[in-house]
Write a protein that holds these residues in place. Sequence first.
Motif, PDB file in Angstrom:
ATOM      1  N   LYS A 106      16.757 -13.721   4.258  1.00 40.55           N
ATOM      2  CA  LYS A 106      15.412 -13.190   4.528  1.00 40.55           C
ATOM      3  C   LYS A 106      15.158 -11.908   3.745  1.00 40.55           C
ATOM      4  CE  LYS A 106      13.495 -14.243   8.867  1.00 40.55           C
ATOM      5  NZ  LYS A 106      13.334 -13.900  10.279  1.00 40.55           N
ATOM      6  N   ARG A 107      16.164 -11.038   3.716  1.00 38.10           N
ATOM      7  CA  ARG A 107      16.038  -9.779   2.968  1.00 38.10           C
ATOM      8  C   ARG A 107      15.839 -10.043   1.488  1.00 38.10           C
ATOM      9  NH1 ARG A 107      19.773  -7.519   6.579  1.00 38.10           N
ATOM     10  NH2 ARG A 107      21.451  -8.284   5.289  1.00 38.10           N
ATOM     11  N   ARG A 108      16.622 -10.985   0.942  1.00 42.27           N
ATOM     12  CA  ARG A 108      16.486 -11.306  -0.484  1.00 42.27           C
ATOM     13  C   ARG A 108      15.103 -11.870  -0.783  1.00 42.27           C
ATOM     14  NH1 ARG A 108      21.882 -13.473  -0.318  1.00 42.27           N
ATOM     15  NH2 ARG A 108      20.952 -15.536  -0.316  1.00 42.27           N
ATOM     16  N   ALA A 109      14.614 -12.751   0.073  1.00 43.65           N
ATOM     17  CA  ALA A 109      13.283 -13.335  -0.126  1.00 43.65           C
ATOM     18  C   ALA A 109      12.210 -12.254  -0.030  1.00 43.65           C
ATOM     19  CB  ALA A 109      13.029 -14.442   0.895  1.00 43.65           C
ATOM     20  N   SER A 110      12.375 -11.343   0.904  1.00 44.07           N
ATOM     21  CA  SER A 110      11.422 -10.243   1.064  1.00 44.07           C
ATOM     22  C   SER A 110      11.437  -9.335  -0.162  1.00 44.07           C
ATOM     23  CB  SER A 110      11.764  -9.445   2.319  1.00 44.07           C
ATOM     24  OG  SER A 110      10.889  -8.368   2.474  1.00 44.07           O
ATOM     25  N   ALA A 111      12.632  -9.045  -0.682  1.00 40.07           N
ATOM     26  CA  ALA A 111      12.753  -8.207  -1.874  1.00 40.07           C
ATOM     27  C   ALA A 111      12.097  -8.887  -3.071  1.00 40.07           C
ATOM     28  CB  ALA A 111      14.227  -7.903  -2.159  1.00 40.07           C
ATOM     29  N   ARG A 112      12.270 -10.212  -3.191  1.00 39.72           N
ATOM     30  CA  ARG A 112      11.633 -10.962  -4.284  1.00 39.72           C
ATOM     31  C   ARG A 112      10.117 -10.885  -4.189  1.00 39.72           C
ATOM     32  NH1 ARG A 112      15.542 -14.744  -3.627  1.00 39.72           N
ATOM     33  NH2 ARG A 112      14.233 -15.964  -2.249  1.00 39.72           N
ATOM     34  N   ARG A 113       9.589 -11.054  -2.980  1.00 38.31           N
ATOM     35  CA  ARG A 113       8.129 -10.957  -2.773  1.00 38.31           C
ATOM     36  C   ARG A 113       7.625  -9.564  -3.140  1.00 38.31           C
ATOM     37  NH1 ARG A 113       9.215 -14.010   1.718  1.00 38.31           N
ATOM     38  NH2 ARG A 113       9.287 -12.180   3.054  1.00 38.31           N
ATOM     39  N   GLY A 114       8.398  -8.547  -2.757  1.00 44.61           N
ATOM     40  CA  GLY A 114       8.020  -7.179  -3.071  1.00 44.61           C
ATOM     41  C   GLY A 114       8.000  -6.920  -4.568  1.00 44.61           C
ATOM     42  N   ARG A 115       9.026  -7.393  -5.281  1.00 44.36           N
ATOM     43  CA  ARG A 115       9.070  -7.210  -6.737  1.00 44.36           C
ATOM     44  C   ARG A 115       7.923  -7.951  -7.415  1.00 44.36           C
ATOM     45  NH1 ARG A 115      14.485  -7.829  -5.731  1.00 44.36           N
ATOM     46  NH2 ARG A 115      14.489  -9.980  -6.453  1.00 44.36           N
ATOM     47  N   ARG A 116       7.630  -9.151  -6.930  1.00 42.07           N
ATOM     48  CA  ARG A 116       6.518  -9.930  -7.485  1.00 42.07           C
ATOM     49  C   ARG A 116       5.198  -9.199  -7.256  1.00 42.07           C
ATOM     50  NH1 ARG A 116       8.467 -14.866  -5.982  1.00 42.07           N
ATOM     51  NH2 ARG A 116       7.590 -14.597  -3.927  1.00 42.07           N
ATOM     52  N   ALA A 117       5.023  -8.655  -6.064  1.00 46.51           N
ATOM     53  CA  ALA A 117       3.794  -7.910  -5.752  1.00 46.51           C
ATOM     54  C   ALA A 117       3.689  -6.666  -6.629  1.00 46.51           C
ATOM     55  CB  ALA A 117       3.765  -7.522  -4.276  1.00 46.51           C
ATOM     56  N   GLU A 118       4.784  -5.960  -6.835  1.00 49.17           N
ATOM     57  CA  GLU A 118       4.770  -4.768  -7.698  1.00 49.17           C
ATOM     58  C   GLU A 118       4.361  -5.134  -9.119  1.00 49.17           C
ATOM     59  OE1 GLU A 118       8.637  -3.031  -7.337  1.00 49.17           O
ATOM     60  OE2 GLU A 118       8.356  -2.652  -5.194  1.00 49.17           O
ATOM     61  N   THR A 119       4.847  -6.266  -9.619  1.00 52.90           N
ATOM     62  CA  THR A 119       4.480  -6.716 -10.964  1.00 52.90           C
ATOM     63  C   THR A 119       2.990  -7.036 -11.031  1.00 52.90           C
ATOM     64  OG1 THR A 119       6.692  -7.575 -11.382  1.00 52.90           O
ATOM     65  CG2 THR A 119       4.900  -8.483 -12.723  1.00 52.90           C
ATOM     66  N   LEU A 120       2.497  -7.767 -10.043  1.00 56.61           N
ATOM     67  CA  LEU A 120       1.070  -8.112 -10.025  1.00 56.61           C
ATOM     68  C   LEU A 120       0.202  -6.864  -9.907  1.00 56.61           C
ATOM     69  CD1 LEU A 120       1.185 -11.288  -7.758  1.00 56.61           C
ATOM     70  CD2 LEU A 120       0.720 -11.192 -10.214  1.00 56.61           C
ATOM     71  N   VAL A 121       0.615  -5.923  -9.083  1.00 63.02           N
ATOM     72  CA  VAL A 121      -0.149  -4.677  -8.923  1.00 63.02           C
ATOM     73  C   VAL A 121      -0.121  -3.882 -10.222  1.00 63.02           C
ATOM     74  CG1 VAL A 121      -0.186  -2.439  -7.744  1.00 63.02           C
ATOM     75  CG2 VAL A 121       0.030  -4.551  -6.419  1.00 63.02           C
ATOM     76  N   ALA A 122       1.009  -3.841 -10.921  1.00 63.26           N
ATOM     77  CA  ALA A 122       1.091  -3.121 -12.195  1.00 63.26           C
ATOM     78  C   ALA A 122       0.110  -3.713 -13.204  1.00 63.26           C
ATOM     79  CB  ALA A 122       2.520  -3.158 -12.743  1.00 63.26           C
ATOM     80  N   VAL A 123       0.042  -5.025 -13.284  1.00 62.28           N
ATOM     81  CA  VAL A 123      -0.906  -5.686 -14.189  1.00 62.28           C
ATOM     82  C   VAL A 123      -2.341  -5.380 -13.759  1.00 62.28           C
ATOM     83  CG1 VAL A 123      -1.771  -7.946 -14.955  1.00 62.28           C
ATOM     84  CG2 VAL A 123       0.701  -7.496 -14.874  1.00 62.28           C
ATOM     85  N   TRP A 124      -2.606  -5.480 -12.462  1.00 64.93           N
ATOM     86  CA  TRP A 124      -3.947  -5.219 -11.928  1.00 64.93           C
ATOM     87  C   TRP A 124      -4.381  -3.781 -12.214  1.00 64.93           C
ATOM     88  CZ3 TRP A 124      -5.663  -2.165  -7.743  1.00 64.93           C
ATOM     89  CH2 TRP A 124      -6.976  -2.398  -7.350  1.00 64.93           C
ATOM     90  N   LEU A 125      -3.482  -2.829 -12.010  1.00 68.95           N
ATOM     91  CA  LEU A 125      -3.797  -1.426 -12.296  1.00 68.95           C
ATOM     92  C   LEU A 125      -4.079  -1.227 -13.789  1.00 68.95           C
ATOM     93  CD1 LEU A 125      -1.239   0.447 -10.023  1.00 68.95           C
ATOM     94  CD2 LEU A 125      -3.727   0.467  -9.785  1.00 68.95           C
ATOM     95  N   SER A 126      -3.306  -1.887 -14.643  1.00 65.78           N
ATOM     96  CA  SER A 126      -3.534  -1.791 -16.087  1.00 65.78           C
ATOM     97  C   SER A 126      -4.937  -2.279 -16.435  1.00 65.78           C
ATOM     98  CB  SER A 126      -2.494  -2.605 -16.851  1.00 65.78           C
ATOM     99  OG  SER A 126      -1.212  -2.052 -16.686  1.00 65.78           O
ATOM    100  N   LEU A 127      -5.364  -3.344 -15.794  1.00 65.61           N
ATOM    101  CA  LEU A 127      -6.712  -3.864 -16.026  1.00 65.61           C
ATOM    102  C   LEU A 127      -7.787  -2.905 -15.507  1.00 65.61           C
ATOM    103  CD1 LEU A 127      -6.121  -7.612 -15.102  1.00 65.61           C
ATOM    104  CD2 LEU A 127      -6.488  -6.642 -17.398  1.00 65.61           C
ATOM    105  N   GLN A 128      -7.410  -2.030 -14.581  1.00 67.62           N
ATOM    106  CA  GLN A 128      -8.328  -1.034 -14.033  1.00 67.62           C
ATOM    107  C   GLN A 128      -8.332   0.251 -14.861  1.00 67.62           C
ATOM    108  OE1 GLN A 128     -10.221  -1.862 -11.281  1.00 67.62           O
ATOM    109  NE2 GLN A 128      -9.230  -3.842 -11.554  1.00 67.62           N
ATOM    110  N   GLY A 129      -7.582   0.276 -15.952  1.00 68.99           N
ATOM    111  CA  GLY A 129      -7.561   1.448 -16.817  1.00 68.99           C
ATOM    112  C   GLY A 129      -6.392   2.394 -16.598  1.00 68.99           C
ATOM    113  N   TRP A 130      -5.447   2.029 -15.752  1.00 74.27           N
ATOM    114  CA  TRP A 130      -4.269   2.855 -15.518  1.00 74.27           C
ATOM    115  C   TRP A 130      -3.199   2.528 -16.551  1.00 74.27           C
ATOM    116  CZ3 TRP A 130      -3.755   6.621 -11.841  1.00 74.27           C
ATOM    117  CH2 TRP A 130      -4.747   6.675 -10.871  1.00 74.27           C
TER     118      TRP A 130
END
Length: 133
Positions: free
Chosen positions: A9-33
């Motif tokens: 469960k911890r590993r799956a949660s960590a994977r989801r978190g890393r995936r979300a961080e990647t998506l947020v990084a891309v989203w922020l870049s599209l917002q001009g960050w």
Amino acid sequence: MTRGPGTAKRRASARRGRRAETLVAVWLSLQGWHVLDRRARTGAGEIDLVARRGRVLAFIEVKTRRTTEEARLALSPRQRGRLLRAAGLWRARHRHYDALQPRFDLVLAVPWRLPVHLPGAFEAEGRDALTLL
């Protein structure tokens, strides 16, 4: 060595978190960050994202949960303190960003929805905008 059921469960949660961080990084870049650092490790802990836009240097915590409200409530006072200490250590190692205004943001990541960015979610002086939401 046998691993307990919590480990998967911890590993799956960590994977989801890393995936979300990647998506947020891309989203922020599209917002001009400009994302300067991801998963920045310091002696006080890890900073999910460090990003710059204009004169603002944002230390960003990404929280992934099933609902926006669950994600908003997931940042504990202890985690806020850890992020404040980690940001201080990060800035000490990256003096060329000293002229920028630091800010502590929270990005809420919920499946199948655009991220919710809460700029200045909390401050080093103790004022906590999260309670105002």
